[in-house]
Design an enzyme around this catalytic site. Structure first.
Site, PDB file in Angstrom:
ATOM      1  N   GLU A  99     -10.013   2.014   3.739  1.00  0.00           N
ATOM      2  CA  GLU A  99      -9.730   3.549   2.921  1.00  0.00           C
ATOM      3  C   GLU A  99     -11.071   4.015   2.212  1.00  0.00           C
ATOM      4  OE1 GLU A  99      -7.529   3.583  -1.430  1.00  0.00           O
ATOM      5  OE2 GLU A  99      -6.213   2.779   0.364  1.00  0.00           O
ATOM      6  N   SER A 157       0.709  -1.110  -0.135  1.00  0.00           N
ATOM      7  CA  SER A 157      -0.071  -0.002   0.041  1.00  0.00           C
ATOM      8  C   SER A 157       0.990   1.406   0.008  1.00  0.00           C
ATOM      9  CB  SER A 157      -0.983   0.071   1.393  1.00  0.00           C
ATOM     10  OG  SER A 157      -1.583   1.213   1.318  1.00  0.00           O
ATOM     11  N   HIS A 214      -7.363  -3.263   4.418  1.00  0.00           N
ATOM     12  CA  HIS A 214      -6.975  -1.811   4.307  1.00  0.00           C
ATOM     13  C   HIS A 214      -7.904  -1.210   3.121  1.00  0.00           C
ATOM     14  CE1 HIS A 214      -4.524   0.803   2.359  1.00  0.00           C
ATOM     15  NE2 HIS A 214      -3.624   1.182   3.593  1.00  0.00           N
TER      16      HIS A 214
END
Length: 631
Positions: free
Chosen positions: A357, A295, A353
């Protein structure tokens, strides 16, 4: 120090042709030793007079005099160097000079020379060259009668065996290119591979090396066998290709050249169940497969991403020095990289994740919506407010870039005003929603963020609805931005609680043994959702095996924050605002703090129409009622 390769053999054997092809593959200069002959030597050869040693020594010395200019980049030198004494003269202490011998019989070379025109070498001298030739006892030996491509491949394989790269990377799109540069900037030389598509993708790896100076010590390939053979054993190969069938296709093309103990790492956004399958399939073949969540976008890949590898401990230990070197660093200077679990856990963690987000981005969009469209506040003032928020507990990378976005102009006008309001997605948000439902994890905020993007994409229908109903947005006067900030931070904490609770449930379901505090740590830098909140979660999750909402340090915050959240949701919905994540966070929080819910009605309904049975509060057991029989 670079290597100087001497491509040697009798005249006409193909030294120049092969040397130039090899120089192109290695991205180093090519030189022809004939260019360093004196005019006197050239005249003798043109007249058919064989050169003697006294003619050759000055010639060889003039070549060696060029070495200081060649030693940085290396060089390919096409040079007859027929005697061992000549080759010894061309070798210099402190320099790497290696011999490549092109071997062929007299008749083959004679035919070549007969076809050659306008060259100073007299074909009649060929026999004298064969008489002089002393076959080298070391170096790379090639059959010059083979096709050029085959000879180059043979030479490249031999060179790569001598100079094996510790790591290979396949796929030089935006992310792959940035990661390659990151590795190189940390003194990790790579072998780079990109597919060859005529007219579209040609010599991509070589061009990449030419473009970026930091890649000067890397090797570029579009031949899979050469690429694999260039790697040190056990081979470690990092894939940066599109998720899905492309990953399987690359694996299939690699397998014929791999051996037991080699490793493939997939750094793309692959689905975690695909990764689970690949782990098992390749394990049967003795190949390690590691799903690596990465990421940080293009900038993170170049300067330091957050890295989430899954797989075995043995596999991780082999690649940890490489991955930890390029990762972002946390507040203590430790790499934002850690083995998160086994199997497909790396890609699952990256997927969640991305889900967090999605909701974080949507929350900021909802703040912007309330302030701009309902509060009638200018973009400049909103940017100032966001900038103030970013200096406190609501600090985050996403809020930081939102300030920049609101301040960006084009031709004197705010750029955001001309950006079409149709949000796109690459699939990880919807994947995470489906995965949460499959393991029975509430996913309120993230699912609503995904649905908000889907609704935004229906621009034409939204315009039609606006025209048909003509219900205008109401102004919210005198918005208290302090209360709004508190509501925003409360929703963020709830969103993070939902994301980490999903990870907890997945860890138990798939037996991954995820360490949530460590995951929070590697998300504190390099990734898109880095924030002050994430830094706080490291301590909250350390040894705490429950929902974040129930942590003693969070409860007082949310008791106060809930008041602000309810206030904002009530007024925003009443004014006609679409605030799916704000309202979903409040609904989730309300549901999680109510001991009694309306689910008893649902159980009764299920039993009524489907005899699905129910449990009772007042006695043990499973029950069914004939609801239409009067009591």
């Amino acid at each position: 120090m670079a290597t100087i390769y001497i491509v040697m053999g009798v005249s006409g054997v193909g030294k120049t042709t092969l040397g130039k092809a090899l120089a192109k593959r290695l991205i180093i200069p090519f030189y022809d030793a004939d260019d360093f002959h004196s005019q006197e030597n050239k005249a003798k050869m043109a007249a058919g007079i064989p050169l003697q040693d006294q003619d050759r020594w000055p010639w060889l010395d003039s070549i060696v005099a060029q070495y200081p200019l060649w030693k940085t980049k290396g060089a390919i030198l096409a040079c007859s160097a027929l005697k061992e004494s000549y080759r010894t003269r061309l070798k210099v202490d402190q320099l790497q000079v290696k011999t490549i011998y092109l071997s062929a019989n007299f008749s083959f070379v004679a035919q070549r020379l007969a076809a050659r025109k306008a060259h100073f070498f007299n074909p009649d001298l060929l026999q004298s060259q064969f008489d002089t030739l002393e076959t080298p006892k070391s170096g790379i030996v090639c059959d010059a009668t083979l096709p050029k491509e085959a000879i180059v491949k043979h030479i490249m394989n031999a060179i790569q065996r001598d100079q094996a790269s510790p790591l290979g990377l396949i796929g030089l799109g935006v992310m792959g290119k940035s990661l390659a540069r990151n590795f190189a900037n940390h003194d990790i030389p790579l072998s780079l591979y990109n597919r060859h598509v005529p007219g579209m993708e040609e010599e991509v790896a070589l061009q990449c090396i030419r473009t970026y100076p930091e890649l000067k010590d890397c090797k570029g390939f579009d031949d899979m066998e050469l690429f694999v053979n260039s790697l040190a054993l056990p081979r470690k190969i990092f894939l940066m290709v599109n998720a899905g069938p492309a990953v399987d296709a690359v694996i299939d093309s690699l397998l014929p050249y791999l051996t037991e103990g080699d490793m493939i790492m997939d750094g793309g956004n692959s689905h975690y169940l695909d990764t689970e399958r690949r782990v098992k399939d390749l394990q049967d073949k003795g190949i390690h497969f590691v799903g690596v969540g990465v990421s940080g976008g293009e900038e993170g890949a170049l300067k330091g991403p957050s890295i989430m590898p899954g797989g075995t401990t043995e596999a991780y230990h082999q690649v940890a020095p490489f991955l930890e070197a390029i990762a972002a660093k946390d507040a203590q200077g430790n790499a934002c990289c850690a083995k998160v679990g086994s199997g497909g856990s790396g890609h699952f963690v990256k997927m969640i994740h991305n889900g967090i987000e999605y909701a974080e981005m949507q929350l900021i969009a909802e703040m912007y919506d309330i302030l701009h469209f309902h509060g009638k506040i200018s973009l400049t003032e909103i940017a100032d407010r966001f900038d103030e928020w970013n200096k406190g507990e609501t600090n985050s990378y996403l809020l930081e870039i939102s300030v920049i976005i609101l301040q960006k102009t084009e031709d004197g006008q705010p750029l955001i005003d001309v950006i079409l309001d149709k949000a796109q997605q690459k699939g990880t948000g919807s994947w995470s929603t489906t995965a949460a439902l499959q393991i029975g994890a509430p996913f309120d905020t993230i699912a609503q963020a995904v649905l908000a993007r889907i609704i935004s994409s229906q621009k034409e229908q939204r315009l039609k609805g606006q025209q048909l109903y003509n219900i205008k947005r109401e102004e919210i006067k005198n918005i208290d931005t302090t209360i709004l900030q508190k509501a925003y931070q409360t929703a963020r904490m709830i969103n993070h609680a939902i994301g980490f609770e999903t990870l907890r449930k997945a860890s138990a379901h798939y037996q991954w043994d995820l360490q949530l505090s460590e995951i929070a740590r590697i998300w504190t830098n390099g990734c898109i959702i880095r924030s002050k909140t994430m830094e706080r979660l490291i301590e909250i999750l350390d040894g705490f095996d429950d929902n974040i909402l129930f942590h003693e340090s969070v409860i007082p915050q949310l008791i106060k924050g809930n008041v602000a959240l309810k206030h904002i949701v009530q007024h925003a919905l009443g004014a006609g605002a679409a605030i799916p994540v704000l309202s979903a966070s409040l609904s989730y929080f309300n549901a999680m703090i109510q001991g009694d819910s309306s689910a008893n009605m649902i159980q009764a309904q299920r039993d009524f129409f489907g005899a699905h049975t129910y449990e009772r509060k007042d006695k043990e057991g499973v029950f069914h009622t004939d609801w239409e029989v009067s009591q």
